[in-house]
Design a protein around this motif. Structure first.
Motif, PDB file in Angstrom:
ATOM      1  N   VAL A  42      -7.630  20.354  28.315  1.00  0.00           N
ATOM      2  CA  VAL A  42      -7.636  21.141  27.844  1.00  0.00           C
ATOM      3  C   VAL A  42      -7.496  21.246  25.919  1.00  0.00           C
ATOM      4  N   ALA A  46      -4.372  25.475  23.242  1.00  0.00           N
ATOM      5  CA  ALA A  46      -3.576  25.654  24.353  1.00  0.00           C
ATOM      6  C   ALA A  46      -2.177  24.841  24.531  1.00  0.00           C
ATOM      7  N   LYS A  49       0.752  26.011  22.346  1.00  0.00           N
ATOM      8  CA  LYS A  49       1.629  27.247  23.314  1.00  0.00           C
ATOM      9  C   LYS A  49       1.663  26.842  24.044  1.00  0.00           C
ATOM     10  N   HIS A  50       2.057  25.543  25.245  1.00  0.00           N
ATOM     11  CA  HIS A  50       2.706  24.747  25.939  1.00  0.00           C
ATOM     12  C   HIS A  50       4.075  24.866  24.975  1.00  0.00           C
TER      13      HIS A  50
END
Length: 263
Positions: A42, A46, A49-50
């Motif tokens: 990942v 990303a 963002k999580h």
């Protein structure tokens, strides 16, 4: 918790990667780099963002030490889900109450290093939104603590009080003359912050400090808890206090301030 807050929690929990991040944080805070390393397939973007989605849902708390960003699990919103749909029908969370009850009533008081105590540390960071002004929440943390602090060392009919000043004692007095010191105030800023030192059910060669900071958050008050402990610790003390704080602040204090419910 308002419905939009619940929506944020459900959204955050809907993705496997975000659930895995919360699982990783159960064992203690992690830097953003450490979390990124757990997901080599990942991208860092990303993962960030999580983390942002978890932070928006109040499931993640950010604390900075210098240039390092530490990510902490905040389990209070999960407790709110439990209280809304489970505790009304099945009673209080047995695990959270019983683990802290065992700690406070002495089932672990006579443990020593040969029976499980180990050198270590733990740190707990939690946040609770309370629908009341800061001064009301501050009064509840000090003048009215006997009405909502549910855990006792000196019997069910004991009395709890805080002397609201630097050096003041957070003390419990039992009917039979027995007493227990829960903490001593080391910093006092009315309506803004309290810091204390106290064992909170632990014993022996342990240094323990905890504190509350209050911030205005729209029409709400955001209560931020920090609790650090180090020394000879039983492995269960961290979870016991994590669950205990979640119950004390996220349920008992919140219900006292917002609904007038006493314990």
């Amino acid at each position: 918790m308002f419905n939009n807050g619940l929506d944020d929690v459900f959204k955050a929990l809907s993705h496997e990667t975000r659930r895995q991040i919360l699982d990783l944080l159960k064992d203690g805070p992690k830097t953003t780099g450490e979390l990124t390393d757990h997901f080599p397939e990942v991208s860092r973007y990303a993962v960030m963002k999580h983390l942002s989605i978890l932070e928006e849902a109040k499931l993640l708390l950010i604390r900075r030490k210098g240039r390092t960003r530490l990510n902490y699990l905040n389990a209070v919103p999960l407790q709110a889900l439990y209280e809304r749909w489970v505790s009304q029908y099945q009673g209080k969370n047995a695990l959270s109450l019983l683990t802290l009850k065992d700690t406070l009533e002495g089932s672990m008081m006579d443990m020593n290093e040969s029976t499980g105590l180990k050198h270590g540390t733990f740190q707990i960071e939690q946040e609770v939104e309370i629908n009341a002004p800061k001064d009301i929440v501050f009064d509840s943390l000090t003048r009215h603590i006997d009405k909502w602090w549910a855990y006792r060392l000196c019997g069910a009919e004991s009395n709890l009080s805080i002397d609201p000043k630097a050096g003041g004692k957070f003390i419990e007095k039992g009917k039979g003359g027995n007493a227990a010191l829960w903490g001593t105030i080391t910093y006092f800023d009315p309506n803004n912050e309290i810091r204390l030192e106290g064992l909170l059910g632990m014993q022996g060669a342990v240094i323990s400090a905890y504190g509350y900071r209050l911030e205005t958050y729209g029409n709400l008050t955001l209560l931020k808890l920090s609790h650090q402990a180090s020394g000879l610790l039983d492995p269960e003390w961290h979870q016991a206090h994590e669950e205990g704080w979640k119950e004390l602040l996220g349920t008992f204090l919140k219900e006292f301030v917002e609904e007038g419910k006493t314990r």
